[in-house]
Design an enzyme around this catalytic site. Structure first.
Site, PDB file in Angstrom:
ATOM      1  N   GLY A  18       2.902  -1.524   4.237  1.00 31.32           N
ATOM      2  CA  GLY A  18       2.843   0.038   4.075  1.00 31.32           C
ATOM      3  C   GLY A  18       4.318   0.516   3.536  1.00 31.32           C
ATOM      4  N   GLY A  19       4.871   0.957   4.657  1.00 28.24           N
ATOM      5  CA  GLY A  19       6.272   1.652   4.573  1.00 28.24           C
ATOM      6  C   GLY A  19       7.171   1.029   4.033  1.00 28.24           C
ATOM      7  N   ASN A  37       0.991  -1.277   0.040  1.00 26.53           N
ATOM      8  CA  ASN A  37      -0.052  -0.105   0.026  1.00 26.53           C
ATOM      9  C   ASN A  37       0.925   1.177   0.062  1.00 26.53           C
ATOM     10  OD1 ASN A  37      -1.910   1.827   0.513  1.00 26.53           O
ATOM     11  ND2 ASN A  37      -2.268   1.405   2.477  1.00 26.53           N
ATOM     12  N   TRP A  38       1.051   2.058  -1.304  1.00 31.72           N
ATOM     13  CA  TRP A  38       1.807   3.218  -1.297  1.00 31.72           C
ATOM     14  C   TRP A  38       1.261   4.278  -0.326  1.00 31.72           C
ATOM     15  CZ3 TRP A  38       3.639   2.425  -7.087  1.00 31.72           C
ATOM     16  CH2 TRP A  38       4.412   1.252  -7.085  1.00 31.72           C
ATOM     17  N   LYS A  39       0.095   4.300  -0.220  1.00 29.52           N
ATOM     18  CA  LYS A  39      -0.614   5.277   0.440  1.00 29.52           C
ATOM     19  C   LYS A  39      -0.513   6.634  -0.340  1.00 29.52           C
ATOM     20  CE  LYS A  39       0.161   2.976   4.850  1.00 29.52           C
ATOM     21  NZ  LYS A  39       0.072   3.268   6.291  1.00 29.52           N
ATOM     22  N   GLU A  43      -6.630   4.125   8.294  1.00 30.62           N
ATOM     23  CA  GLU A  43      -6.468   5.478   7.693  1.00 30.62           C
ATOM     24  C   GLU A  43      -7.901   6.144   7.171  1.00 30.62           C
ATOM     25  OE1 GLU A  43      -2.907   5.258   5.672  1.00 30.62           O
ATOM     26  OE2 GLU A  43      -1.895   4.675   7.417  1.00 30.62           O
ATOM     27  N   SER A  45       3.649  -2.659  10.205  1.00 32.01           N
ATOM     28  CA  SER A  45       5.072  -2.613  10.302  1.00 32.01           C
ATOM     29  C   SER A  45       5.680  -4.031   9.994  1.00 32.01           C
ATOM     30  CB  SER A  45       5.400  -2.303  11.688  1.00 32.01           C
ATOM     31  OG  SER A  45       5.226  -1.013  11.946  1.00 32.01           O
ATOM     32  N   HIS A  76      -9.251   0.832   5.203  1.00 35.15           N
ATOM     33  CA  HIS A  76      -7.955   0.892   5.857  1.00 35.15           C
ATOM     34  C   HIS A  76      -8.188   1.920   7.052  1.00 35.15           C
ATOM     35  CE1 HIS A  76      -3.917   2.297   6.433  1.00 35.15           C
ATOM     36  NE2 HIS A  76      -3.643   1.101   5.877  1.00 35.15           N
ATOM     37  N   GLY A  85       2.531   1.762  10.735  1.00 33.69           N
ATOM     38  CA  GLY A  85       3.383   2.824  10.746  1.00 33.69           C
ATOM     39  C   GLY A  85       4.243   3.200  11.798  1.00 33.69           C
ATOM     40  N   GLU A 114      -5.048  -5.711  10.404  1.00 32.85           N
ATOM     41  CA  GLU A 114      -4.046  -4.646  10.700  1.00 32.85           C
ATOM     42  C   GLU A 114      -4.409  -3.883  12.057  1.00 32.85           C
ATOM     43  OE1 GLU A 114      -2.106  -3.180   6.639  1.00 32.85           O
ATOM     44  OE2 GLU A 114      -4.161  -2.066   7.189  1.00 32.85           O
TER      45      GLU A 114
HETATM   46  C1  PEP Z   1      -0.600  -0.315   6.011  1.00 33.20           C
HETATM   47  O1  PEP Z   1      -0.574   0.949   5.960  1.00 33.20           O
HETATM   48  O2  PEP Z   1      -1.441  -1.020   5.577  1.00 33.20           O
HETATM   49  C2  PEP Z   1       0.346  -0.533   6.829  1.00 33.20           C
HETATM   50  C3  PEP Z   1       0.326  -1.862   7.308  1.00 33.20           C
HETATM   51  O3  PEP Z   1       1.667   0.314   7.029  1.00 33.20           O
HETATM   52  P1  PEP Z   1       3.069   0.021   7.746  1.00 33.20           P
HETATM   53  O4  PEP Z   1       3.301  -1.468   6.885  1.00 33.20           O
HETATM   54  O5  PEP Z   1       4.158   1.209   7.505  1.00 33.20           O
HETATM   55  O6  PEP Z   1       2.918  -0.448   9.160  1.00 33.20           O
END
Ligand code: PEP
Length: 255
Positions: free
Chosen positions: A236-237, A11-13, A99, A215, A97, A175, A169
């Site tokens: 994500g990251g 997920n590049w957000k 967010e 993470s 998600h 994050g 999640e």
């Molecule tokens: C996400 O946004 O779905 C996520 C899991 O982010 P991260 O891996 O950065 O925690």
């Protein structure tokens, strides 16, 4: 028991210009071209979705959108409809998600409507659920996740449901650098699987792929992916760096 293929999505957000997205997609394509046993997807921003889909054509990397609107078209300024995403080259849509829930008032009922739109457009949903830190500390994790799963999936039958992906999640792990332990994650995944068994029966529940997100990094992926009910990851990251994302995908081989 059904063998579930591992599915790792990035997920590049709200990151990367179109140019940067294309560079990332091309680098990733090269790094994972030999991977055969894992399904892979990336979710770029809307402006980058079509160019990235073109750059990934005939590759083993699929494209996901990060959200969509529940209607197929209309006067909804700023929104994007599922049929448009399909036409632009998406195969998946991430829905619910944390967010989106936190900053854009997305609810389980809203996710439920969007799942209908996604399926109607010929796409498949990645439905995100997960508890906040306060909810975990109050021992409410399983209750919160149950409410989210039931609310999001309400009305969908086993025949389509078996193709859904659900991403667990924990909000406190997104994050933050804090990952759920493989034991904590497996406990919730097993709980989700038993909920799905109640909703759709054991055969369909055994086909649903459950991703863990929060993470995930190259150094913790193998242990998480080795758990019996963890069938992939939503990243994500670490998906913003092709070498890290590829390392997570390849970690499956060691899991
Ligand atoms: C996400 O946004 O779905 C996520 C899991 O982010 P991260 O891996 O950065 O925690």
């Amino acid at each position: 028991m059904t063998a579930r293929r591992c599915f790792i999505a990035g997920n590049w957000k709200m990151n990367k210009t179109v140019t940067e997205s294309l560079a990332l997609a091309r680098e990733l394509r090269g790094l994972v071209s030999m991977v055969r046993h894992v399904d892979i997807a990336v979710a770029p921003t809307f402006p980058a979705l079509h160019p990235v889909a073109k750059a990934l054509e005939d590759s083993n990397v699929q494209v996901a959108a990060q959200t969509c609107h529940a209607e197929a078209s209309g006067a909804f300024t700023g929104e994007t409809a599922a049929p448009m995403l399909k036409d632009a080259g998406a195969s998946w849509v991430i829905l619910g998600h944390s967010e989106r829930r936190q900053f854009f008032q997305e609810t389980d009922a809203g996710v439920n409507r969007k799942i209908g739109a996604v399926l109607k457009a010929g796409l498949l949903p990645i439905v995100c659920v997960g508890e906040t830190l306060a909810e975990r500390e109050a021992n409410r994790t399983l209750e919160v996740v149950s409410t989210q799963v039931k609310g999001c999936l309400d009305g969908f039958k086993a025949d389509v449901g078996a193709r859904f992906v659900i991403a667990y999640e924990p909000v406190w792990a997104i994050g933050t650098g804090k990952t759920a332990t493989s034991r904590q994650a497996q406990e919730v995944h097993a709980h989700i699987r038993s909920l799905l068994t109640g909703l759709w029966g054991a055969e369909a529940a055994a086909q649903v792929r459950l991703q863990y997100g929060g993470s995930v990094k190259p150094d913790n992926a193998a242990e998480l992916l080795a758990q019996p009910d963890i069938d992939g990851a939503l990243v994500g990251g670490a998906s913003l760096k092709a070498s890290d994302f590829a390392a997570i995908i390849k970690a499956k081989a060691q899991a």
